[in-house]
Motif scaffolding. Structure first.
Motif, PDB file in Angstrom:
ATOM      1  N   ARG A  30      32.039  65.243  53.087  1.00 14.77           N
ATOM      2  CA  ARG A  30      31.016  65.132  51.899  1.00 14.77           C
ATOM      3  C   ARG A  30      29.908  64.920  52.459  1.00 14.77           C
ATOM      4  N   GLY A  31      29.548  64.365  53.624  1.00 12.92           N
ATOM      5  CA  GLY A  31      28.069  64.000  53.820  1.00 12.92           C
ATOM      6  C   GLY A  31      27.879  62.719  53.791  1.00 12.92           C
ATOM      7  N   ALA A 175      32.745  75.646  50.365  1.00 13.32           N
ATOM      8  CA  ALA A 175      32.120  74.974  49.276  1.00 13.32           C
ATOM      9  C   ALA A 175      30.794  75.926  48.733  1.00 13.32           C
ATOM     10  N   GLN A 176      30.556  76.862  49.617  1.00 18.34           N
ATOM     11  CA  GLN A 176      29.229  77.886  49.421  1.00 18.34           C
ATOM     12  C   GLN A 176      29.908  79.041  48.725  1.00 18.34           C
ATOM     13  N   ARG A 177      31.219  79.400  49.191  1.00 16.22           N
ATOM     14  CA  ARG A 177      31.772  80.523  48.724  1.00 16.22           C
ATOM     15  C   ARG A 177      33.182  80.249  48.072  1.00 16.22           C
ATOM     16  N   ALA A 223      21.966  77.097  54.759  1.00 12.04           N
ATOM     17  CA  ALA A 223      21.710  76.757  53.318  1.00 12.04           C
ATOM     18  C   ALA A 223      21.633  75.153  53.283  1.00 12.04           C
ATOM     19  N   GLU A 224      22.482  74.438  54.022  1.00 12.07           N
ATOM     20  CA  GLU A 224      22.466  72.916  54.060  1.00 12.07           C
ATOM     21  C   GLU A 224      21.139  72.421  54.817  1.00 12.07           C
ATOM     22  N   GLU A 225      21.053  73.063  55.891  1.00 14.27           N
ATOM     23  CA  GLU A 225      19.417  72.587  56.654  1.00 14.27           C
ATOM     24  C   GLU A 225      18.131  72.976  55.654  1.00 14.27           C
TER      25      GLU A 225
END
Length: 238
Positions: A30-31, A175-177, A223-225
């Protein structure tokens, strides 16, 4: 992983360190525990309401999985693999997934195939209402189940090790797709080939399902960066 696990027999209830490791693993995905962050034994034991001894063992579990990096006389940190490392792991994982499916075509029992069908049905039913992390864990159970259905303990153990290394990267990609139809259709196609005992078709189905994984992960990491970078006006001090 034991021979019993690889052959689809019952799996014992997780120990306390394994339960703690799962909670920390989910925090990493989850980060909550970001890449490079220190994982302090005392602080996390207090946060989760456990003693330091099982916390220490949980940290060892995650270090073995490659999610944490141990450091002499210092707190471990959340791993930060490079994309090159991730790409190499994906290449190995794809080979392991393909071999698992081919061997499952020969050795999977009717009960194992039925269990994989139940996992796929559970994902389909819960996809739009459950926590995405819960759906991801169901997805990984599907792939682990195929490795176990290979009835090859060494293969199942190696597959589990590489799957663990890639958990965070794969979760970012998933999570992106988020696409229920694609995932459920792919899983059903893979199961159809295993049930038909068609090794060549199983290889093709796995490649169709996972052949784009490295590029999906690259896009998710980028995308996260990008999301983590401050806006240009803040960077320039305006």
């Amino acid at each position: 992983m034991s021979h019993a696990a690889a052959r689809g027999t019952s799996i014992p209830e997780p120990t306390l360190p394994e339960q703690i490791a799962r909670k920390l693993r989910r925090d990493i995905l989850r980060g909550v525990l970001a890449p490079g962050a220190a994982v302090k034994e005392r602080d996390n034991a207090a946060r989760l309401g456990v003693s330091r001894t099982p916390m220490r063992e949980a940290i060892r579990i995650l270090a073995k999985e490659g999610l944490l990096m141990l450091r002499p006389s210092r707190s471990p940190v959340v791993a930060q693999p490079t994309f090159r490392e991730i790409s190499d792991w994906v290449e190995v994982l794809l080979a392991l997934e393909t071999l698992s499916a081919e061997l499952a075509c020969r050795h999977a029992s009717a009960a194992e195939i039925a269990d994989l069908r139940r996992i796929t049905a559970s994902m389909d039913a819960r996809f739009d209402i459950a926590d995405p992390l819960d759906i991801f864990e169901i997805d990984m159970r599907f792939h682990t189940g195929i490795a176990r259905a290979s009835h090859n303990a060494a293969l199942a153990e190696t597959h589990g090790a590489y799957l663990a290394r890639l958990w965070r990267a794969r979760f970012l990609s998933a999570a992106q797709r988020r696409n229920r139809a694609r995932v459920v259709t792919d899983h059903s196609r893979i199961l159809d080939t295993i049930e038909a005992r068609d090794g060549a078709a199983a290889r093709s189905a796995i490649d169709f399902h996972l052949g784009h994984l490295a590029e999906d992960i690259r896009a998710a990491i980028e995308a996260e960066e990008s999301a983590a970078r401050p806006p240009r006006d803040l960077q320039s001090g305006e």
